[in-house]
Each structure stands twice: as C-alpha cells, then as structure tokens.
Scaffold this active site. Structure first.
Site, mmCIF file in Angstrom:
data_model
loop_
_atom_site.group_PDB
_atom_site.id
_atom_site.type_symbol
_atom_site.label_atom_id
_atom_site.label_comp_id
_atom_site.label_asym_id
_atom_site.label_seq_id
_atom_site.Cartn_x
_atom_site.Cartn_y
_atom_site.Cartn_z
ATOM 1 N N CYS A 190 0.888 -1.167 0.000
ATOM 2 C CA CYS A 190 0.000 0.000 0.000
ATOM 3 C C CYS A 190 0.917 1.205 0.000
ATOM 4 C CB CYS A 190 -0.905 0.007 1.222
ATOM 5 S SG CYS A 190 -1.859 1.540 1.357
ATOM 6 N N CYS A 203 -0.678 4.284 2.280
ATOM 7 C CA CYS A 203 -0.776 4.197 3.745
ATOM 8 C C CYS A 203 -0.339 2.803 4.196
ATOM 9 C CB CYS A 203 -2.166 4.586 4.251
ATOM 10 S SG CYS A 203 -3.570 3.926 3.346
ATOM 11 N N SER A 204 -1.254 1.976 4.699
ATOM 12 C CA SER A 204 -0.814 0.655 5.173
ATOM 13 C C SER A 204 -1.931 -0.376 5.029
ATOM 14 C CB SER A 204 -0.365 0.756 6.633
ATOM 15 O OG SER A 204 -1.391 1.343 7.416
ATOM 16 N N CYS A 205 -2.722 -0.268 3.958
ATOM 17 C CA CYS A 205 -3.820 -1.212 3.735
ATOM 18 C C CYS A 205 -3.270 -2.635 3.635
ATOM 19 C CB CYS A 205 -4.579 -0.857 2.461
ATOM 20 S SG CYS A 205 -5.310 0.788 2.518
#
Lengths: 219, 110, 107
Positions: free
Chosen positions: A117, A120-122
């Site tokens: 991602c 962000c941090s999906c």
C-alpha cells in the site's frame, strides 16, 4: 506464528524484539481519550478488550490454514478465488463482515504477486491481523513498486526472469492475499504440515514456502 | 507532475533505503491505539471514517510524517478527528491528560 | 455488485488522468498520466475524497483494477516483464485513445 528460519538465504530475518516504549505523552493521550470515550458512553471498557482480542485472533496462522486448504482441496480453492470472505467465513467460522473486498491473488509459473500500500498501510487485516512494521514503513512502500526484484532480493527471494512480478498497490477498497504456489516435495503432506510452511511473508508475496523448513523441524 | 502535488504519504516510486526487517510484537499501547481506531470507524459507533483518518495523517508536515511513529500519527489523528466531530473538546482532552499525567507520576513513585 | 453504469470493461485500454488531486486522493501520483489495461470491474464504492471530510461520499463511483506495465510507468525502464496493478476510481480514468482530455468534471 513465528518467522521460520530461512537457512538457505544469505541473511536471516531478525529476531522478534521489543521496540522502545511508546513516548510517555502518547500513553497519556491514549489513556485520556480512552477514559473520556468510556465516561461519555461512546465505548465501554469491554469494547476495547474485545477489539484487542479480535485483532489478536487474526494472525498469519489463520491465513496459512486457508492456503493449506486451497492446496489440498480444489473445490475449496475455486470457491476461495470466487468468493474469498464468504468461503473463509463458511469454512473456518470467523466473522468476516467488512465493507472491504478481499481478493486472492494466485501465484502461477507465469505471475508472482506482491502486495503493498504505497499511500498508507492497507493490508488484509481481517485475515492476517496487524501488518509488520516494514510493510508500513516508507522504504518498502516507495521502492517495491519501482524495483520489485531488488526489494524481493532483500527478503531472500529471487525469481526467474520469465516470471512476471506483479505488484498490487492497495489503493482503494480491495485487500489482497497472495496464494503461493504449493512447492514441490510436499506431496502427501497433511494440511497441518503444509500450513506450517506458509509464512506471513508468503501471503504478502515477499516470501516463498520452503519445504526444507518443515523437514528440519521434523529431523 | 510537480513535486508540490505529491502529498507526504504518496511515496510510491521515491528513492528509499534498505528494508528494515526487524520484527516486534505489538505492545499493549499499540494494540490500544489500534483498537480505538477500529472502534471509532466501526459503523456501530461511526465517530469517523478510515478515509478521514488517512486524511488527518496526510495533513502532517513532511517533518512530522517522517519523524512521528506510526501509532503516534494514528493517535494524533484520532484526537483531531474526535474534536472535528465534536465527540470530545480540546479542553476536555487537556484536562483529562493532566489528570492521567498526575496518576502516572504517582504510580511511578509508588 | 451495485447496479451503476460502468464505463469500462475488462480488457479496455485506459489512461490515468493527469488532473489536480483531491485534498484526499487515492490515485497515487506515480500512476497519473500512465496507460494501463482494465483487469476487472470491482464494484462501486463511496467517494473517499468526500468520506475523508465527514461527507456521505455519494453517489458511489465505479472502481477498476488496472494493470500497468513497468515499462509504461517508469522512465528509463524497458523490456521489463513486471507490472503494477492498482485500483482506480472511474473519475480518474480516460479511454487510452486520448479522445477525452480529462478536463471535464465527471465523477
């Protein structure tokens, strides 16, 4: 599930270690917000405990069971690829209610999948829990879309030039789980033995299942 | 495109260093921050959305984005969004923090 | 999948618009202006650039999984077998033939 020891790689994954404690101001702020929300009846103390339990129950061991089942049951695999969350919920009994979609990316001799991602941090948290620190860090997010093979090499993964490396950037409402290819030398293994070689990184695409790991442990 | 269109979080393709493969188990503090976020975005409570959490994180300056830890950024965003949504006020948060600070100091000296 | 009009279908050649980013934007800058192929139509979702500001995010927007060749994304890369796939909302996609400049305000 701990990381397996990759004895034939030119580096070892670092051992699990405690990071420095959170800044004291963060601990004060978190406690203050949590207590205020409880006082106002927005949440209860039980909500927080239950939520932590839910997240703890989602970890790579669950994903590994899904992969091992897909390796041993073609009908399950077909349903998993078509309707991932429903199939996992029906088969393993975990509540997979989420507004997100899960997409299972099957590795083949032609395509190796890697997940990131960049924004962000999906991450497929509903299945694997909280992502590792490196997945959330800028170095992985910035580089893997541009130089996937160099990044994979840092994880000890080298792929044939003829195999396409496809990096899936989780930019929106889909989350991705890599279904690694079942390695040779695992014929006749039980589902449990197979699950034991499916590491978290295998399901992100930064690792490959290594049957030697299991043989070492049995020895 | 010009660099000024690239937000702090939009890092795909930028140069970077070696991947830091150190693993750590999440601390109780980190799990609590995670739980707060998950509860707030849960439609049952719906204090704010995941999208607004991301937006609040993207509003960090480049210096803040680089220097604050992952969960520090989350917590800062939670505070901002709860105030935006009038769930809490800054005054309430400051007063409660003063309370908590005193309690923690007392425990540390006990 | 929600019954909304989907402008593209799997196999369609598309290009990511080169347009000003919303204040919260899920189209990464490295893909803006790049050509790709629609892999799948993945449904229709609330608009994240509105959800980010406490709005309902309606109407929903079609979302597509689009595959980009490394050769088409990065300057100085050629002959790479590798690719990047990303999920792009319809208002960020144009037909690859360039008949639409992307200056309109649809979506």
């Amino acid at each position: 599930m701990g990381d397996h020891h990759h004895h034939d790689h030119d580096h070892d994954h670092a051992p699990i270690e405690e990071v420095a404690a959170a800044p004291i101001e963060d601990r004060i702020l978190e406690t203050a917000i949590r207590e205020l929300l409880i006082e106002k009846g927005v949440i209860s103390a039980e909500d927080v405990h239950r939520q932590i339990d839910i997240v703890d129950s989602r970890n790579p061991a669950l994903g590994a069971r899904v992969v091992a089942r897909a390796w041993t049951d073609p009908d399950f695999k077909e349903r998993l690829l078509a309707h991932p969350l429903k199939t996992i919920q029906d088969t393993f009994g975990m509540d997979m209610t989420t507004p997100l979609e899960l997409v299972v990316l099957e590795n083949t001799p032609e395509v190796h999948n890697v997940v990131v991602c960049t924004l962000c941090s999906c991450y497929p948290r509903m299945l694997l829990g909280i992502p590792p620190a490196w997945y959330k860090a800028v170095d992985y997010r910035s580089r893997v879309v541009r130089e996937p093979r160099a990044v994979l090499a840092e994880f000890g993964v080298t792929l044939p030039d003829a195999q396409e490396v496809r990096v899936s950037d989780s930019t929106a409402d889909l989350r991705f789980l890599v279904l690694p290819a079942r390695p040779e030398g695992t014929e006749g293994w039980s589902e449990e033995a197979l699950a034991a070689i499916v590491t978290r990184d295998c399901m992100i695409g930064t690792g490959l299942p290594d049957p030697a790991v299991k043989r070492d442990e049995a020895a | 495109m010009s660099d000024n269109e690239r937000k702090v979080n939009d890092v795909g393709g930028l140069p970077g260093g070696p991947i830091d493969l150190h693993e750590h188990a999440n601390t109780l503090h980190e799990k609590r921050v995670d739980a707060l976020v998950m509860l707030m975005v849960n439609p049952r409570i719906g204090a704010f959305t995941v999208d607004s959490l991301r937006r609040a994180i993207e509003e960090n300056t480049p210096q803040e984005y680089a220097s604050l830890g992952y969960y520090s950024k989350w917590l800062k965003a939670v505070r901002q969004l709860l105030v935006e949504q009038a769930v809490l006020t800054e005054d309430e948060i400051e007063a409660k923090m003063a309370d908590v600070r005193k309690r923690m100091e007392a425990e540390a000296h006990a | 999948m929600l019954e909304v009009p989907y402008r593209y279908k799997p196999g369609d050649r598309v290009r990511v618009a080169q347009q000003p980013a919303e204040r919260h934007c899920r189209t990464p800058s490295y893909l803006r202006g790049k050509p790709g192929v629609v892999m799948s139509v993945t449904g229709a979702y609330r608009n994240p650039s509105l959800l980010a500001f406490h709005k309902p995010g309606l109407p929903v927007i079609p979302l597509y999984r689009v595959c980009f060749r490394q050769d088409d994304v990065w300057e100085g890369v050629s002959g790479s077998p590798d690719s990047v796939a990303a999920d792009i909302y319809e208002h960020w996609l144009l037909p690859a033939d360039g008949s639409d400049t992307g200056e309109s305000s649809h979506g």
